[in-house]
Design an enzyme around this catalytic site. Structure first.
Site, mmCIF file in Angstrom:
data_model
loop_
_atom_site.group_PDB
_atom_site.id
_atom_site.type_symbol
_atom_site.label_atom_id
_atom_site.label_comp_id
_atom_site.label_asym_id
_atom_site.label_seq_id
_atom_site.Cartn_x
_atom_site.Cartn_y
_atom_site.Cartn_z
ATOM 1 N N TYR A 53 0.843 -1.199 0.000
ATOM 2 C CA TYR A 53 0.000 0.000 0.000
ATOM 3 C C TYR A 53 0.880 1.252 0.000
ATOM 4 C CZ TYR A 53 -3.492 3.418 1.068
ATOM 5 O OH TYR A 53 -4.283 4.516 0.977
ATOM 6 N N ASP A 54 1.851 1.252 0.916
ATOM 7 C CA ASP A 54 2.719 2.433 1.032
ATOM 8 C C ASP A 54 3.518 2.662 -0.243
ATOM 9 O OD1 ASP A 54 3.475 1.947 4.560
ATOM 10 O OD2 ASP A 54 1.756 2.805 3.526
ATOM 11 N N SER A 95 7.601 -27.266 -8.821
ATOM 12 C CA SER A 95 8.458 -27.155 -10.009
ATOM 13 C C SER A 95 7.992 -28.168 -11.044
ATOM 14 C CB SER A 95 9.922 -27.434 -9.720
ATOM 15 O OG SER A 95 10.206 -27.383 -8.399
ATOM 16 N N GLU A 121 4.691 -25.827 -24.891
ATOM 17 C CA GLU A 121 4.966 -24.384 -24.707
ATOM 18 C C GLU A 121 6.451 -24.148 -24.475
ATOM 19 O OE1 GLU A 121 2.915 -23.561 -21.071
ATOM 20 O OE2 GLU A 121 0.952 -23.981 -21.930
ATOM 21 N N LYS A 123 9.528 -23.006 -22.384
ATOM 22 C CA LYS A 123 9.758 -22.801 -20.955
ATOM 23 C C LYS A 123 10.579 -21.521 -20.829
ATOM 24 C CE LYS A 123 11.242 -25.288 -16.818
ATOM 25 N NZ LYS A 123 12.052 -24.246 -16.215
ATOM 26 N N ARG A 144 7.658 -16.549 -5.918
ATOM 27 C CA ARG A 144 7.497 -17.958 -5.571
ATOM 28 C C ARG A 144 7.942 -18.222 -4.134
ATOM 29 N NH1 ARG A 144 10.231 -22.740 -5.207
ATOM 30 N NH2 ARG A 144 9.133 -24.530 -6.073
HETATM 31 S S1 IVH Z 1 3.994 -24.671 -15.955
HETATM 32 C C1 IVH Z 1 3.586 -26.751 -11.491
HETATM 33 N N1 IVH Z 1 4.739 -23.438 -18.064
HETATM 34 O O1 IVH Z 1 9.314 -23.067 -14.938
HETATM 35 C C2 IVH Z 1 4.485 -26.000 -12.363
HETATM 36 N N2 IVH Z 1 6.130 -23.202 -16.137
HETATM 37 O O2 IVH Z 1 10.427 -25.382 -13.484
HETATM 38 C C3 IVH Z 1 3.733 -25.621 -13.598
HETATM 39 N N3 IVH Z 1 8.077 -21.760 -16.492
HETATM 40 O O3 IVH Z 1 7.872 -22.422 -11.795
HETATM 41 C C4 IVH Z 1 4.593 -24.732 -14.355
HETATM 42 N N4 IVH Z 1 7.673 -21.261 -18.594
HETATM 43 O O4 IVH Z 1 8.462 -20.400 -13.325
HETATM 44 C C5 IVH Z 1 5.053 -23.685 -16.799
HETATM 45 N N5 IVH Z 1 5.268 -22.412 -20.079
HETATM 46 C C6 IVH Z 1 5.550 -22.637 -18.792
HETATM 47 C C7 IVH Z 1 6.691 -22.082 -18.164
HETATM 48 C C8 IVH Z 1 6.940 -22.398 -16.826
HETATM 49 C C9 IVH Z 1 8.496 -21.073 -17.561
HETATM 50 C C10 IVH Z 1 8.786 -21.795 -15.185
HETATM 51 C C11 IVH Z 1 7.892 -21.485 -14.019
HETATM 52 C C12 IVH Z 1 7.906 -22.714 -13.159
HETATM 53 C C13 IVH Z 1 9.203 -23.336 -13.558
HETATM 54 C C14 IVH Z 1 9.158 -24.821 -13.307
#
Ligand code: IVH
Length: 409
Positions: A53-54, A95, A121, A123, A144
């Site tokens: 908020y601040d 993770s 997708e 990563k 996180r």
């Molecule tokens: S799905 C339960 N999708 O990778 C975890 N994660 O190593 C479901 N990340 O904490 C994650 N791209 O920070 C997901 N297309 C994507 C992602 C992705 C990057 C990162 C995310 C996650 C970490 C897991």
């Protein structure tokens, strides 16, 4: 003066002389603060911590200082407390299980059901941020942390301007997870600015994104151009039946989402390979491909271990790198007409293959690697077979390296 009164004074006051984006930002700040005041004073259930908020209030103050024509009736609050708020996550932030071989991916598909639909997708290589919207307003953003609780970073995320702070036609509750990161272009622009100011350039976009989030200088956070890509919907009233539909819903609300291809089980491996060949994502740093069951019910039925959900997998490639020397960069024009730099280097053996050239994907990517002709470079085989330059060797330059010539017009 009470918070309710000063906000009342701000709303409806014209601030025409400030640039449009400043005015928009001011309105967003006031909207969020008003919601926070209402929750604090009228419902007794605060929707954000004092630090956030601040911080939001200080941001508004800074805008007023820069643009006196914005209503300047804000009483300056106390200094920001140093320790940010720790907040419990709705569900643990897990993770992803990693797979380093196609056989592991095949086993995963077998367990989950080869006939099912999967999302493939990129990563993205940044840091997870949890976003909580209530009635369309961004009320909390968390890191996180240890997976059970994270740090509140609402003000920094608002300052970064990487997600809308208010959504139209949004569900009452919406909790999302996304990756916060710097594009290669933003990273290069930041390093250009730093060099101009006589400061050492940053080395890695992910670490720079994480460091940026910890800054207390909100104007600097805003300047750095952080980006967000939503990759998961955690909670909402009527969750869509599939992950791809959930991302489409979030995208329709105006939020940036990760690219997602839906394929059948039998097409997953070729889709992963194609994604690698296309350079995963030309704009952002990446570190693998995520494969997940598309159907929500099937994903939830499989549940999770203490560390990761069983319905998702990260296909990664061991980055055993070999060294070579960059000889030249050629520019090729792809089907879309976009110029792509291709690096040619001294032939090196890896995994039974001779590697001698690698796509550098885009001008931004090339600049982020900060290469010169004659540099010792590190090459890996990403995507199973696709050579990829991951950076310069740690050894210092000899001084005989030369700049990479720009493409001919
Ligand atoms: S799905 C339960 N999708 O990778 C975890 N994660 O190593 C479901 N990340 O904490 C994650 N791209 O920070 C997901 N297309 C994507 C992602 C992705 C990057 C990162 C995310 C996650 C970490 C897991």
């Amino acid at each position: 003066m009470s918070k309710l009164i000063w906000i009342g004074l701000l709303v409806g006051v014209s601030c025409l002389a400030a640039p449009e984006h400043v005015e928009r930002h001011a309105v967003q700040l006031v909207t969020v603060l008003r919601q926070a005041d209402d929750a604090y004073y009228n419902t007794g259930e605060p929707i954000m911590g004092n630090a956030a908020y601040d911080a939001l209030r200080s941001q508004y103050d800074a805008l007023v200082a820069a643009y006196p024509e914005l209503p300047d009736r804000l009483t300056v609050g106390a200094d920001l407390p140093d320790d940010a708020q720790r907040v419990e996550h709705t569900k643990p932030v897990l993770s992803l299980k990693k797979a380093y071989a196609d056989a592991e991916v095949a086993a995963f598909l077998e367990t989950c059901g080869a006939e099912r639909a999967y999302c493939v997708e990129p990563k993205l290589d940044g840091l997870t941020i949890v976003l909580r919207y209530r009635n369309g307003l961004l009320v909390q953003a968390l890191t996180r942390g240890d997976g059970q609780s994270g740090m509140e970073v609402t003000a920094a995320i608002v300052a970064a301007g990487c997600v809308p702070v208010s959504l139209k036609n949004a569900p009452e509750t919406l909790e999302l997870r996304g990756e916060l990161l710097l594009s290669f272009a933003a990273f290069n622009a930041l390093n250009d600015r730093r060099r101009g100011e006589g400061l050492a350039p940053f080395k890695h976009p992910r670490n720079t994104a994480a460091g940026t989030l910890r800054l207390k200088d909100y104007a600097e956070i805003a300047r750095r151009g952080l980006a967000m890509r939503i990759f998961e919907v955690i909670e909402t009233e009527s969750p869509p039946a599939s992950h791809s539909d959930a991302l489409a819903m979030v995208s329709a609300l105006g939020l940036p989402t990760v690219d997602c291809r839906v394929v059948s089980g039998g097409e997953v491996l070729p889709a992963v390979e194609r994604m690698y060949r296309a350079g995963l994502d030309a704009a952002f740093p990446t570190d693998g491909v995520v494969i997940r069951l598309d159907e929500r019910a099937a994903f939830e039925r499989l549940g999770a271990t203490a560390k990761y959900p069983r319905g998702a997998l990260a296909r990664k490639y061991r980055a055993a790198s070999v060294e070579s020397t960059l000889l030249r960069v050629e520019w090729t024009r792809g089907e879309t007409g976009r110029l792509t730099p291709v690096a040619h280097f001294e032939p090196v053996e890896q995994g039974g293959a001779t590697l001698q050239c690698a796509s550098l994907h885009s001008l931004d990517h090339l600049r982020a690697l900060d290469l010169m002709i004659g540099d010792r470079i590190q090459v890996v085989r990403a995507g199973g077979s696709v050579p990829e330059i991951i950076g310069r060797s740690p050894a210092p330059r000899t001084g005989r390296e030369t700049p990479i010539p720009p493409p001919e017009k």
